[in-house]
Scaffold this motif. Structure first.
Motif, PDB file in Angstrom:
ATOM      1  N   GLU A   1      19.333  -1.255 -14.610  1.00 18.18           N
ATOM      2  CA  GLU A   1      19.602  -2.105 -15.478  1.00 18.18           C
ATOM      3  C   GLU A   1      19.028  -2.227 -16.324  1.00 18.18           C
ATOM      4  N   VAL A   2      20.260  -2.412 -17.444  1.00 17.97           N
ATOM      5  CA  VAL A   2      19.823  -1.877 -18.781  1.00 17.97           C
ATOM      6  C   VAL A   2      20.433  -3.312 -19.407  1.00 17.97           C
ATOM      7  N   ARG A   3      19.770  -3.951 -20.549  1.00 15.55           N
ATOM      8  CA  ARG A   3      19.722  -5.104 -21.257  1.00 15.55           C
ATOM      9  C   ARG A   3      20.697  -4.718 -22.574  1.00 15.55           C
ATOM     10  N   GLY A   4      21.829  -5.508 -23.308  1.00 13.17           N
ATOM     11  CA  GLY A   4      22.895  -4.372 -24.042  1.00 13.17           C
ATOM     12  C   GLY A   4      22.092  -5.685 -25.685  1.00 13.17           C
ATOM     13  N   ALA A   5      22.259  -5.251 -26.401  1.00 14.00           N
ATOM     14  CA  ALA A   5      22.380  -5.884 -27.543  1.00 14.00           C
ATOM     15  C   ALA A   5      23.180  -7.867 -27.507  1.00 14.00           C
ATOM     16  N   ASP A   6      24.293  -7.830 -26.542  1.00 13.41           N
ATOM     17  CA  ASP A   6      24.548  -8.880 -26.764  1.00 13.41           C
ATOM     18  C   ASP A   6      23.705  -9.514 -25.304  1.00 13.41           C
ATOM     19  N   GLY A   7      22.746  -9.049 -24.792  1.00 19.78           N
ATOM     20  CA  GLY A   7      21.870 -10.085 -24.132  1.00 19.78           C
ATOM     21  C   GLY A   7      22.179  -9.543 -22.814  1.00 19.78           C
ATOM     22  N   ARG A   8      23.213  -9.268 -22.140  1.00 18.03           N
ATOM     23  CA  ARG A   8      23.503  -9.394 -20.514  1.00 18.03           C
ATOM     24  C   ARG A   8      23.251  -8.157 -20.026  1.00 18.03           C
ATOM     25  N   TRP A   9      22.747  -7.878 -19.114  1.00 17.81           N
ATOM     26  CA  TRP A   9      22.638  -6.848 -17.777  1.00 17.81           C
ATOM     27  C   TRP A   9      23.442  -5.827 -17.854  1.00 17.81           C
ATOM     28  N   ALA A  10      23.184  -4.805 -17.399  1.00 16.75           N
ATOM     29  CA  ALA A  10      24.609  -3.936 -17.072  1.00 16.75           C
ATOM     30  C   ALA A  10      23.794  -2.714 -15.675  1.00 16.75           C
ATOM     31  N   VAL A  11      24.259  -1.735 -14.821  1.00 16.44           N
ATOM     32  CA  VAL A  11      23.555  -1.392 -14.398  1.00 16.44           C
ATOM     33  C   VAL A  11      24.175   0.160 -14.906  1.00 16.44           C
ATOM     34  N   ARG A  12      22.827   1.166 -15.399  1.00 13.21           N
ATOM     35  CA  ARG A  12      22.871   2.296 -15.778  1.00 13.21           C
ATOM     36  C   ARG A  12      23.022   3.473 -14.840  1.00 13.21           C
ATOM     37  N   ASP A  13      21.873   2.223 -13.588  1.00 17.52           N
ATOM     38  CA  ASP A  13      22.511   4.325 -13.178  1.00 17.52           C
ATOM     39  C   ASP A  13      21.566   3.576 -11.479  1.00 17.52           C
ATOM     40  N   TRP A  14      21.510   4.212 -10.113  1.00 14.25           N
ATOM     41  CA  TRP A  14      20.686   4.346  -9.531  1.00 14.25           C
ATOM     42  C   TRP A  14      19.124   4.711  -8.439  1.00 14.25           C
ATOM     43  N   LEU A  15      19.123   4.024  -7.432  1.00 20.12           N
ATOM     44  CA  LEU A  15      17.698   4.028  -7.255  1.00 20.12           C
ATOM     45  C   LEU A  15      18.048   6.104  -6.686  1.00 20.12           C
ATOM     46  N   PRO A  16      16.857   6.928  -7.280  1.00 16.26           N
ATOM     47  CA  PRO A  16      16.919   7.868  -6.432  1.00 16.26           C
ATOM     48  C   PRO A  16      17.259   8.368  -5.080  1.00 16.26           C
ATOM     49  N   ASP A  17      17.860   9.194  -4.388  1.00 16.19           N
ATOM     50  CA  ASP A  17      17.699   9.647  -2.858  1.00 16.19           C
ATOM     51  C   ASP A  17      16.462   9.511  -2.480  1.00 16.19           C
ATOM     52  N   CYS A  18      15.290   9.947  -3.620  1.00 13.26           N
ATOM     53  CA  CYS A  18      13.624  10.523  -3.113  1.00 13.26           C
ATOM     54  C   CYS A  18      13.058   8.998  -3.022  1.00 13.26           C
ATOM     55  N   ALA A  19      13.675   8.123  -3.405  1.00 15.76           N
ATOM     56  CA  ALA A  19      13.008   6.502  -3.643  1.00 15.76           C
ATOM     57  C   ALA A  19      13.281   6.037  -2.296  1.00 15.76           C
ATOM     58  N   LEU A  20      14.128   6.628  -1.845  1.00 19.10           N
ATOM     59  CA  LEU A  20      15.288   5.566  -0.571  1.00 19.10           C
ATOM     60  C   LEU A  20      14.536   6.319   0.700  1.00 19.10           C
ATOM     61  N   VAL A  21      13.717   7.306   0.731  1.00 15.39           N
ATOM     62  CA  VAL A  21      13.418   7.817   2.413  1.00 15.39           C
ATOM     63  C   VAL A  21      12.398   6.301   2.697  1.00 15.39           C
ATOM     64  N   ARG A  22      13.105   6.642   3.817  1.00 18.68           N
ATOM     65  CA  ARG A  22      11.955   5.398   4.719  1.00 18.68           C
ATOM     66  C   ARG A  22      10.648   5.036   4.381  1.00 18.68           C
ATOM     67  N   ASP A  23       9.744   4.365   3.659  1.00 17.30           N
ATOM     68  CA  ASP A  23       8.748   4.388   4.103  1.00 17.30           C
ATOM     69  C   ASP A  23       7.964   2.666   3.297  1.00 17.30           C
ATOM     70  N   ARG A  24       7.888   2.319   4.517  1.00 21.28           N
ATOM     71  CA  ARG A  24       7.681   0.961   4.608  1.00 21.28           C
ATOM     72  C   ARG A  24       6.440   0.597   3.969  1.00 21.28           C
ATOM     73  N   ASP A  25       4.822   1.391   3.951  1.00 17.81           N
ATOM     74  CA  ASP A  25       3.663   1.154   3.168  1.00 17.81           C
ATOM     75  C   ASP A  25       4.483   1.298   1.373  1.00 17.81           C
ATOM     76  N   ALA A  26       4.833   2.202   0.745  1.00 17.38           N
ATOM     77  CA  ALA A  26       5.040   2.069  -0.166  1.00 17.38           C
ATOM     78  C   ALA A  26       5.758   0.821  -0.485  1.00 17.38           C
ATOM     79  N   ARG A  27       7.030   0.777   0.355  1.00 18.26           N
ATOM     80  CA  ARG A  27       8.032  -0.779   0.424  1.00 18.26           C
ATOM     81  C   ARG A  27       6.450  -1.853   0.345  1.00 18.26           C
ATOM     82  N   GLU A  28       5.602  -2.031   1.251  1.00 24.35           N
ATOM     83  CA  GLU A  28       5.014  -3.208   0.710  1.00 24.35           C
ATOM     84  C   GLU A  28       3.733  -3.084  -0.216  1.00 24.35           C
ATOM     85  N   CYS A  29       3.764  -2.100  -0.661  1.00 26.21           N
ATOM     86  CA  CYS A  29       2.914  -1.751  -1.786  1.00 26.21           C
ATOM     87  C   CYS A  29       3.708  -2.704  -2.455  1.00 26.21           C
TER      88      CYS A  29
END
Length: 199
Positions: free
Chosen positions: A10-38
């Motif tokens: 999310e990016v906060r605009g000049a009006d102070g409101r947050w908006a989604v700018r992009d989504w988490l890359p697929d490489c970070a979506l890999v089932r990696d319980r150790d990284a998620r816990e860390c």
């Protein structure tokens, strides 16, 4: 997506409101319980991480409407780029070595030992440690500097760091950190954040 973690930047605009700018890359979506816990305190990997970086913070109250929050998409956490940029990737995340896991060091291209990964302590390593140290000990009980050399690998008690599971230049989370850094260069460090959730 083949994973139980999702996220958005999310990016906060000049009006102070947050908006989604992009989504988490697929490489970070890999089932990696150790990284998620860390990173976020969610994972169920069995690691004994006492201080995840952005531990179970919940959904920010000012999150944009595009961030789902329901029975399927739950257990949110978040971090601004200012927080991510300030992380000491080598700071300990626990006060003592894990009791059930060991770090594995392998010879690198130059022959020097290099950290490779963490794993549940194999029975053969526990048996070798008992023979070496004269008693049956969990890895955190091994004497200072204690290690087991077995089949070309070196096993050592391990105190976790964020670099072990989600390094800033790694192939899974590195692209997420790079995108946040690029967005922050335009919008400011406090005006870019990652929100993750699990389902």
């Amino acid at each position: 997506m083949g994973s139980d973690i999702e996220g958005a930047f999310e990016v906060r605009g000049a009006d102070g409101r947050w908006a989604v700018r992009d989504w988490l890359p697929d490489c970070a979506l890999v089932r990696d319980r150790d990284a998620r816990e860390c990173l976020f305190g969610y994972g169920g990997s069995g690691l004994q991480i006492e201080r995840p970086l952005f531990d179970m913070r919940g959904l920010p109250p000012d999150a944009s409407a595009d961030i789902p929050d329901d029975e399927i998409n739950h257990s949110h956490s978040y971090a601004t780029w200012a927080e991510v940029a300030a992380v000491d990737w080598d700071a300990p995340l626990n006060d003592r070595a894990d009791g059930n896991h060991v770090g594995v060091w392998l010879p690198g291209p130059d022959g020097e030992l290099a950290f490779d990964h963490v794993l549940w302590t194999p029975l053969a390593v526990l048996d070798a440690a008992e023979e070496l140290f004269g008693e049956d000990l969990w890895p955190y009980e091994w004497p200072p500097g204690g290690e087991v050399r077995l089949d070309g690998a070196v096993y050592r008690p391990v105190v976790y760091t964020a670099r072990m599971f989600a390094p800033p230049d790694g192939d899974r989370w590195g692209p997420a950190w790079a995108l946040m850094r690029d967005l922050a260069a335009v919008h400011g460090d406090e005006n870019v954040r990652l929100i993750v959730w699990f389902g």
